[in-house]
Scaffold this active site. Structure first.
Site: not given
Ligand code: BMP
Length: 248
Positions: A23, A85-86, A92, A210, A228
């Site tokens: 990302d 994330k369709l 579409t 997170q 990420g």
């Molecule tokens: P990071 O490890 O930098 O927090 O990134 C998490 C990744 O997982 C991002 O690509 C985000 O779009 C994805 N993601 C998320 O964080 N939580 C969800 O519930 C679903 C995800 O796809």
């Protein structure tokens, strides 16, 4: 080989359950492409798949993603997941899924809340006919997710169940390859694992910034971790990826 076969083989080869979320952000597309490739080159032996978000596709364009990132993933024998994330009506969704699969992605992420008929039916059909995979968003990692995914919905039999449990049932019924469940909610991972049995892969994002913890998520029943920033923002990405390799 199917997506499932590819990710399993890469996980065994590299002794890891980490899916890299690629990302990175940079206003300069060339620098973004170079940095994205460098990260893959740096950690490809310490991860088992690469997940690409719409933000990277927006910044680079489909062709450079296919020619540069997907080709590199192929060279280092890693499967790729398009985190699309369709979430739309059938035609579409189908256009997007077909485009990503035909570009070379091995799997797409979709939201099950749009349902089957004229929602995800054609996406599953497109995936199945190409040996590709569909992964369903079942419980997101952000704090606000609880307000929806834990909400109880009335069932035809009169009982109420949390929405994520209903989505887990749909994943099983539709024969999805896997589901996404946030690492920030180990008790939800455990419940999904209990409902789903051993065969459904649980992909768990939300490690590090997170607040999720890799060992806790895996112990709760996750199959793969999606990581990420904890890797690509680390001063030493390969060490960070190495530390995420969990003992078997
Ligand atoms: P990071 O490890 O930098 O927090 O990134 C998490 C990744 O997982 C991002 O690509 C985000 O779009 C994805 N993601 C998320 O964080 N939580 C969800 O519930 C679903 C995800 O796809």
């Amino acid at each position: 080989m199917s997506f499932e076969g590819k990710i399993r083989r890469a996980a065994e080869r590299n002794k890891t359950r980490t899916v890299l979320a690629l990302d990175l952000e940079d206003p300069d597309p060339q620098r973004l492409l170079t940095r994205s490739r460098e990260i893959i080159q740096e950690v490809n032996r310490l991860i088992c798949a690469i997940k690409i978000n719409r933000q990277l596709v927006m910044a680079l364009g489909l062709k450079p993603v296919a020619e540069s990132i997907l080709n590199l993933a192929k060279v280092v024998a890693l499967p790729t997941i398009m985190d699309a994330k369709l979430n739309d009506v059938g035609h579409t969704n189908l256009f997007m899924a077909r485009t990503y699969f035909d570009l070379g992605f091995d799997a797409v992420i979709a939201s099950p809340v749009v349902g089957w008929e004229n929602g995800l039916d054609a996406v599953f059909e497109a995936a199945n006919s190409r040996s590709k995979a569909v992964i369903l968003l079942t419980y997101m990692s952000n704090p606000g997710a609880e307000a929806f995914y834990s909400l109880k919905a009335a069932q035809p039999n009169g009982n109420a169940r949390p929405i994520f449990e209903i989505l887990t049932d749909l994943a099983l019924r539709w024969k999805a390859h896997g589901v996404v469940v946030g690492a920030t909610k180990p008790e939800i991972i455990a419940r999904v694992r209990e409902l789903a049995g051993a065969n459904l892969s649980i992909y768990s994002p939300g490690i590090g910034p997170q607040g999720g913890h890799p060992v806790t998520a895996m112990d709760a029943g996750a199959t793969y971790l999606i990581v990420g920033r904890a890797i690509y923002n680390s001063p030493d990405p390969s060490r960070a990826a190495m530390e995420l390799r969990l003992p078997p």
